[in-house]
Structure formats: C-alpha cells, structure tokens
Design an enzyme around this catalytic site. Structure first.
Site, short mmCIF file in Angstrom:
data_model
loop_
_atom_site.label_atom_id
_atom_site.label_comp_id
_atom_site.label_asym_id
_atom_site.label_seq_id
_atom_site.Cartn_x
_atom_site.Cartn_y
_atom_site.Cartn_z
N GLU A 155 0.87 -1.20 0.00
CA GLU A 155 0.00 0.00 0.00
C GLU A 155 0.90 1.24 0.00
OE1 GLU A 155 1.19 0.87 4.09
OE2 GLU A 155 0.03 2.16 2.74
N LEU A 175 8.99 18.33 -0.53
CA LEU A 175 10.12 19.26 -0.37
C LEU A 175 9.77 20.35 0.63
CD1 LEU A 175 11.48 19.66 -4.04
CD2 LEU A 175 12.62 18.55 -2.11
N CYS A 210 5.44 4.90 9.43
CA CYS A 210 6.04 4.23 8.26
C CYS A 210 7.48 4.62 8.00
CB CYS A 210 5.19 4.53 7.04
SG CYS A 210 3.56 3.81 7.21
N LYS A 257 10.09 3.46 10.59
CA LYS A 257 10.16 1.98 10.68
C LYS A 257 10.72 1.40 9.39
CE LYS A 257 6.00 0.00 10.06
NZ LYS A 257 6.03 -0.82 8.85
C1 UDX Z 1 3.99 7.71 4.16
C2 UDX Z 1 4.03 7.64 2.64
O1 UDX Z 1 3.76 8.94 2.11
C3 UDX Z 1 2.97 6.67 2.13
O2 UDX Z 1 3.03 6.56 0.73
C4 UDX Z 1 3.24 5.31 2.78
O3 UDX Z 1 2.29 4.34 2.37
C5 UDX Z 1 3.21 5.43 4.29
O4 UDX Z 1 4.16 6.40 4.74
P1 UDX Z 1 2.54 8.87 6.01
O5 UDX Z 1 3.61 8.35 6.91
O6 UDX Z 1 1.12 8.68 6.37
O7 UDX Z 1 2.74 8.23 4.53
O8 UDX Z 1 2.73 10.44 5.91
P2 UDX Z 1 3.48 11.43 4.92
O9 UDX Z 1 2.49 12.40 4.46
O10 UDX Z 1 4.28 10.71 3.93
O11 UDX Z 1 4.49 12.19 5.93
C6 UDX Z 1 5.47 11.44 6.59
C7 UDX Z 1 6.31 12.39 7.44
O12 UDX Z 1 7.08 13.24 6.58
C8 UDX Z 1 5.47 13.31 8.32
O13 UDX Z 1 6.12 13.44 9.58
C9 UDX Z 1 5.49 14.64 7.57
O14 UDX Z 1 5.39 15.76 8.45
C10 UDX Z 1 6.86 14.60 6.93
N1 UDX Z 1 6.95 15.40 5.72
C11 UDX Z 1 6.23 15.04 4.63
C12 UDX Z 1 7.80 16.51 5.70
O15 UDX Z 1 8.46 16.83 6.69
N2 UDX Z 1 7.91 17.23 4.55
C13 UDX Z 1 7.19 16.91 3.44
O16 UDX Z 1 7.32 17.62 2.44
C14 UDX Z 1 6.32 15.80 3.47
#
Ligand code: UDX
Length: 435
Positions: free
Chosen positions: A151, A253, A263, A266
């Site tokens: 997923e 970015l 995710c 881990k």
């Molecule tokens: C992520 C992946 O995006 C998704 O495809 C996968 O299936 C599961 O892990 P998720 O962990 O729900 O999803 O959140 P995501 O929106 O990816 O953000 C992850 C972390 O990165 C968050 O702490 C967010 O604050 C941070 N982030 C994200 C940033 O610091 N900058 C960004 O530009 C994007």
C-alpha cells in the site's frame, strides 16, 4: 469478488472499506473483540477523514462485514489479505513478522479452492517466500499463490490514495493470481491507473524503496534548510526552484522538524537492516536515519535560541500540534515525542494543543499540560512553537496571540507564516530555512 481482510488497523480498514466500495464483498477480521464490537457499532477506532462514512455506507449496503471468527470468510474468499502490523522489533530494528506468520498459519488451515494470499502489510524482501513455505508445510495440497501488493497510503489522505493511486504494484509470477488481482482492482482501470506486475521480491522492495526515497527527499530539503539559514537563502524558494524540474518534482520538499509517523521511521530502519543483511548496505538511507534523528532533537535547541537561553527553568512553552502530521491522530514516532521532552529537560514547562492527537499524546508525553485550544496553549507562554501544520493554525489572530504570550516569540517549525508578516506584528520569529 469475495475478500477476507486480516487486520483492521489503519491499512486493513481503509483497504477493506475501499474494496467494498469498489463493489466487492469484504469481511474484515480482527483478534481484538473490543475493536470488532466498535466497528460493528460503526465506530471507527482511527481518525481518517471520510472513513466513517465510507464504512457506514458499505456496511449498510451489505458489502462490508466485521468478525472475530474469520474461518468462513477465509474459506469463501477469492483473495485473503494479510494487513496486520509489522512494527519495528525491539532491539534490532528488524520488522516484527510474528503477526504475519500467525495469519499465514491461520489461512493455511482454511484454504478451500484456489486462493490468492496477499501481503498488503509492509514486509521485508523475502517474506512472501516465508508465507508460501508456511502454508505449503501445513497444506501441501492447497491451491494458492502468495502475492505482494504493497500500500502507498498517506495517513489523512488514505481513501484518496487508495481510490486514485499513482499506480498499483502486484508482485506474483502466477497467472491465475494476476487475473484475480486484475479483477480486484478493475474499478481503477477505468481511470487508467497503471497496474505494475513484477516478481514478488521486486514488489516487496518497491515499497521500501519508495518510502526510503521519500524520507531521503525530505531529509535532503531539511539539510538545505540548515544551509539556507547560514547563507541567507530561502528554503521554500529553493524547493520551488528545484521542484519545477520534472526529474525532481515539487512534492515532499517541505522543510520541517524531521519526518515521523508509523512508516518512514520503521521502513527506513528495516531497509537498512535488510541491505546490511544481504551485504549491500544503503549508506544513503543509513545517513537519512541518522540526520533525521538528530534533527528532531536539534529543534529544541532552535526554540531555546529563539528564547535566548538554553536554561529554560521557569519558562513556559506553548506548542501547537503534537501529531506527526495534520489530519491524523497518530502519534507514532511524532517529532513532538523527542522535542517536547528535550524542552522539559532544559527546565521548561510545556503546554500544548492538538485538534485530534491530545488523547493519545497525553499517555506519551508526561508532564505536558494539554489545553482546550490554540490560544489557551499560548496563554502565559514565553514562546509559541508551531510543530504540526493543522489548517486551524494557519490564520491565527496574531494581535490576540501577542497579548496572550508573555513574550512575543514564535518558533514556526512548519513555515506556516511569513517572516515579514510576523516582524510587522512585533514578534521575534524563528522558522525553518529562511536565512
Ligand atoms: C507515508 C508515505 O507517504 C505513504 O506513501 C506510505 O504508504 C506510508 O508512509 P505517512 O507516513 O502517512 O505516509 O505520511 P506522509 O504524508 O508521507 O508524511 C510522513 C512524514 O514526513 C510526516 O512526519 C510529515 O510531516 C513529513 N513530511 C512530509 C515533511 O516533513 N515534509 C514533506 O514535504 C512531506
């Protein structure tokens, strides 16, 4: 088609409800009686926008069921999904696959007719082979194929990501299984979503490679932000300037306090472990993990610098947002779990507000005083920290904020506001990558 979904956590519940919404008949199975009771009452145990309506509608229309006893559903299923947790194993950082293997054992005894067994959980390369061996050992006669179908759901946008994915990845060499997976995802082919068929191990690696790359991309812009602060550049403009290059892309970015969640932390560690195990170390991802871990702690220093002292005894700090990102109640590996204790260790009293995460966070953040709203979290504080960019923090009444704060200091770790606007309102304003 008939689907059995083992695991009603974040991935299993969203996937099960969406498959039902595609028109399939889905039975979600879980070992936790309380969870099943709540789901049968239409109560959704996780905060995911739109999930409650999606579940209620599909239950009402007789396509979605919940049960503790999954035997019949697994027997009847054309596809059985393993969507159980694969947390980081305490101590060595490997993924804990005990729940996956337990599900495989349970499935083995119930297979009746050709059945596709699908690993939806994020599992290390080679897990599909293990699942296949477990089932074969219990039932040498069984007609089945083990398929990898990772997923790519983002919390807070999971339904959108399931229904309008950039791609579906299916790892299997079995043609019968490929046909079943095509039927399962047929509604997506209507809007030409590419289904990428690969070998099983390739599919398992695609998931880790995707998350590790995204985590590395975020860490890259976070390091650029630190450089921007030194050279007097603006990281948001750097992100825009490089992101318009289609080879780089503008997403992920946004510089911030470091990535968190259930995710990226881990999966990056699990990939590093797998790579080391196979003698092909991923030094880029090893460094990504190190840099991200250090960054979260460095954010507390940024707050202390804004206040003008590393001794925060007698200081109160207000924090807006503690979840790892907006539109979720998930606190797993949230940067706040490092930053707030670090501030307390410097002597600060911390008060906080989060629209959805406070209940869970209260168990994880000792001594943090959770307030009823943003302005209450600012009241009497020597500094206000914006840590999670919930929409409701994007248009705060700055004059009211200034009156409530003991000192007009704002540390914006998500660059929600503009430096010029904050200076005009008389704030000492620190943010990320704006030199
Ligand atoms: C992520 C992946 O995006 C998704 O495809 C996968 O299936 C599961 O892990 P998720 O962990 O729900 O999803 O959140 P995501 O929106 O990816 O953000 C992850 C972390 O990165 C968050 O702490 C967010 O604050 C941070 N982030 C994200 C940033 O610091 N900058 C960004 O530009 C994007």
């Amino acid at each position: 088609m008939r689907v059995a979904m083992i695991g009603t956590g974040y991935v299993g519940l969203v996937s099960g409800a969406c498959f039902a919404d595609f028109g399939h008949v889905v039975t979600c199975i879980d070992k936790d009686p309380r969870k099943i009771e709540r789901l049968e009452r239409g109560e959704i145990p996780i905060f995911e926008p739109g999930l409650d309506d999606l579940v209620a509608r599909n239950v009402r229309e007789g396509r979605l069921f919940f049960t503790l006893e999954g035997a019949q559903a697994i027997k009847d299923a054309d596809a059985v999904f393993i969507a159980v947790g694969t947390p980081t194993r305490r101590g060595d950082g490997h993924a804990d696959l005990s729940y996956v293997y337990a599900a495989a054992e349970e499935i083995a005894g119930l297979i009746d007719g050709f059945t596709v067994v699908v690993t939806k959980s994020t599992v290390p390369v080679g897990t599909g082979d293990e699942v296949e061996a477990i089932i074969k050992k219990v039932r040498p006669d069984a007609q089945f194929a083990v398929v990898s179908n990772p997923e790519f759901l983002r919390e807070g946008a999971a339904i959108e990501d399931f229904k309008r994915p950039d791609r579906v990845v299916v790892g299997t060499d079995d043609e019968r299984a490929q046909a079943v997976m095509r039927d399962l995802y047929r509604p997506l082919s209507l809007n030409e979503t590419p289904i990428v068929f690969t070998g099983r191990r390739t599919s398992e690696l695609i998931k880790y490679a995707a998350n590790a790359f995204l985590a590395m991309k975020i860490t890259f812009i976070n390091e650029m932000a630190d450089l921007c602060e030194k050279v007097g550049a603006d990281v948001q403009s750097v992100a825009k300037g490089i992101g318009l290059d289609k080879r780089i892309g503008s997403k992920f970015l946004n510089a911030g306090p470091g990535y968190g969640g259930s995710c990226f932390p881990k999966d990056t560690i699990a990939l590093v472990k797998t790579a080391q195990q196979y003698g092909a170390p991923t030094r880029l991802i090893e460094t990504t993990v190190e840099v991200n871990t250090a960054r979260k702690k460095a954010m507390a220093t940024k707050v202390a610098d804004a206040i003008g002292s590393t001794d925060l005894a007698g200081k109160t700090i207000g924090v807006l947002g503690v979840t790892f990102k907006p539109n979720t109640d998930d606190m797993r590996d949230a940067p706040s779990l490092d930053i707030l204790p670090a501030l307390q260790a410097m002597g600060a009293k911390v008060q906080a507000f989060d629209p959805e995460g406070a209940k869970e966070a209260a168990h994880m953040l000792d001594g943090v005083d959770f307030k009823a709203g943003a302005y209450e979290a600012a009241e009497g504080a020597d500094a206000l920290v914006i840590l999670t960019e919930w929409d409701q923090f994007r248009a705060l009444d700055l004059d009211r904020l200034k009156l409530l704060l003991k000192a007009p200091v704002v540390v914006d770790l998500r660059n929600v506001y503009k430096p010029a606007e904050m200076v005009r309102h008389g704030f000492t304003y620190a943010s990320i990558g704006r030199g």
